[in-house]
Structures are given as C-alpha cells and as structure tokens.
Enzyme design. Structure first.
Site, PDB file in Angstrom:
ATOM      1  N   ILE A 127       0.840  -1.187   0.000  1.00 22.91           N
ATOM      2  CA  ILE A 127       0.000   0.000   0.000  1.00 22.91           C
ATOM      3  C   ILE A 127       0.881   1.245   0.000  1.00 22.91           C
ATOM      4  O   ILE A 127       1.997   1.238   0.509  1.00 22.91           O
ATOM      5  CB  ILE A 127      -0.953  -0.005   1.226  1.00 22.91           C
ATOM      6  CG1 ILE A 127      -1.926   1.177   1.189  1.00 22.91           C
ATOM      7  CG2 ILE A 127      -0.185  -0.067   2.531  1.00 22.91           C
ATOM      8  CD1 ILE A 127      -3.040   1.087   2.252  1.00 22.91           C
ATOM      9  N   CYS A 128       0.372   2.320  -0.606  1.00 22.50           N
ATOM     10  CA  CYS A 128       1.027   3.625  -0.585  1.00 22.50           C
ATOM     11  C   CYS A 128       2.429   3.554  -1.195  1.00 22.50           C
ATOM     12  O   CYS A 128       2.631   3.001  -2.272  1.00 22.50           O
ATOM     13  CB  CYS A 128       1.038   4.149   0.849  1.00 22.50           C
ATOM     14  SG  CYS A 128       1.573   5.872   1.056  1.00 22.50           S
ATOM     15  N   GLY A 129       3.420   4.090  -0.522  1.00 22.48           N
ATOM     16  CA  GLY A 129       4.772   4.174  -1.058  1.00 22.48           C
ATOM     17  C   GLY A 129       5.406   2.836  -1.358  1.00 22.48           C
ATOM     18  O   GLY A 129       6.323   2.743  -2.184  1.00 22.48           O
ATOM     19  N   THR A 137       4.137   0.576  -3.037  1.00 19.01           N
ATOM     20  CA  THR A 137       3.882   0.255  -4.449  1.00 19.01           C
ATOM     21  C   THR A 137       4.984   0.815  -5.333  1.00 19.01           C
ATOM     22  O   THR A 137       5.341   0.205  -6.345  1.00 19.01           O
ATOM     23  CB  THR A 137       2.517   0.797  -4.904  1.00 19.01           C
ATOM     24  OG1 THR A 137       2.493   2.231  -4.781  1.00 19.01           O
ATOM     25  CG2 THR A 137       1.381   0.204  -4.078  1.00 19.01           C
ATOM     26  N   ALA A 197      -2.768  -1.010  -3.132  1.00 21.33           N
ATOM     27  CA  ALA A 197      -3.771  -0.011  -2.782  1.00 21.33           C
ATOM     28  C   ALA A 197      -3.099   1.334  -2.609  1.00 21.33           C
ATOM     29  O   ALA A 197      -1.888   1.420  -2.387  1.00 21.33           O
ATOM     30  CB  ALA A 197      -4.502  -0.403  -1.499  1.00 21.33           C
TER      31      ALA A 197
END
Length: 214
Positions: free
Chosen positions: A119-121, A123, A170
């Site tokens: 999720i977030c960074g 990715t 996400a």
C-alpha cells in the site's frame, strides 16, 4: 545468523505450521494507519501477525512516533514460513534505497507463490523492483508510479485496491479497501461476511454489524 535470529526464525516456522503467519514489514517512517484494519482482523480470525524489520535487534519508529521492536530481521524471513507479506508506505520509499531489500524480499515471495500486499509508497518500491510491469495494480495516482520509470503503466488500474493473483496493491487513502483484499485473499471470513465487514467499516452501514456478528 545470531542466536536471536535463529530463535525468531524457529518461532515463526512453528507458528506457520500451527495456523498461518502474516508478516508485516516495519521500518522507520512506517505509516501506522495503513495496516490497522488488516492486521487487527487477521489476528481476530486466527492468524498470527509478526513484524519484520531491517534487523531484529533494532527498534524502528513509525510516522506516528511509535517504537516497534521487530519480531525478526528481514534476512531471517523465508516465504515458506509465511502466508502473506504486507508492505506499508513510508517516507523512506521515496528518499533513497534503504527499503529496496524489502522489495527484493517481495520478489522472493511472489516467485515462491506466496502473496504480497503493498500500500502507498510500498507500491513505488515494487515498481522500481519491476514487480508491477506485468501485473494489474494501483497506487496513489498513476503519475506517482510513472516517476519511478517503471514499465507497467498500461497495467495501472484507477481503483481503491487491486488484486492480481498473489499481489495486492492499494493507495494511501484506502486502508479499509486494502484490508478487504487482504482478508479476502486469506479467507478470513465465510458466508459473505467479508462484504458485511466492508460495509461496516467503509460505509458505516449499521445493518452490517448484525450480519458480521450473526
């Protein structure tokens, strides 16, 4: 391998045999809020949650100023001892290569057929590792990942959360949708209760509470 690392590895292996271990990567600037729904409900539905840091003997500090002592170091983590690796956002994903080893570990997991949820960074870390080049995925926005120079832009999906086989992704504002995909992938709920769980925590649907607890 140190005695502490060997002990942590043995403990994780036994727990995995007993009922399934989920490993959550923790590191400095870890985004606290992004995994709470997922880890809480995994724990409540019988999964064991273990934290994995850069080193077992070095505490990390989250963005919320919480100090976490990892259960084991990254070098001791093996895909065969786990049912899922969760990677959260952190400022460090965008300020250097400190967290690149976690992305490489994610490759080990995916190569072994063990799911990874980012999720977030995180990715962006997977994008730099080339793990999003051939898989459907999402993130904060498409151009955030484009800045990594990765080759998977055509597979970007503008959605709250995306599951493609063993990979879950996400954006930073979607911890509940992220948890839904994680809980669904590991079969945490039965009889349609995952939908009720999502409606309760995402939509504040009061009817979903009784459905979830029926």
């Amino acid at each position: 391998m140190t005695a502490d690392t060997a002990s942590a590895t043995s403990t994780a292996t036994e727990a995995a045999k007993a009922g399934g271990v989920v490993h959550v990567a923790v590191y400095d600037t870890f985004a606290d809020w992004e995994t709470g729904h997922a880890t809480a409900w995994l724990a409540r539905t019988g999964h064991t949650v273990r934290t994995v840091g850069p080193a077992a003997d070095k505490p990390v500090t989250t963005l919320g100023a919480l100090r976490i002592q990892p259960d084991l170091g990254l070098d001791a983590l093996r895909p065969e001892d786990s049912e899922l690796l969760i990677l959260t956002g952190a400022d460090l994903w965008d300020t250097g290569d400190d967290l690149a080893p976690f992305a490489r570990k994610a490759r080990e997991f995916l190569d072994a057929g063990v799911p990874v949820a980012a999720i977030c960074g995180a990715t962006a870390g997977l994008a730099r590792e080339g793990l999003l080049d051939d898989r459907k995925h999402t993130s904060a926005v498409s151009f955030y990942l484009e800045a990594t120079g990765y080759g998977g832009g055509e597979h970007y999906v503008d959605s709250d959360a995306v599951t493609d086989g063993d990979l879950i992704t996400a954006g930073p504002t979607e911890p509940v949708a992220f948890a839904r995909e994680v809980l669904g992938r590991l079969g945490a709920f039965e009889d349609g209760k995952l939908d009720a769980w999502y409606r309760l925590f995402h939509d504040s649907d009061p009817a979903a509470f009784e459905e979830l607890n029926a």
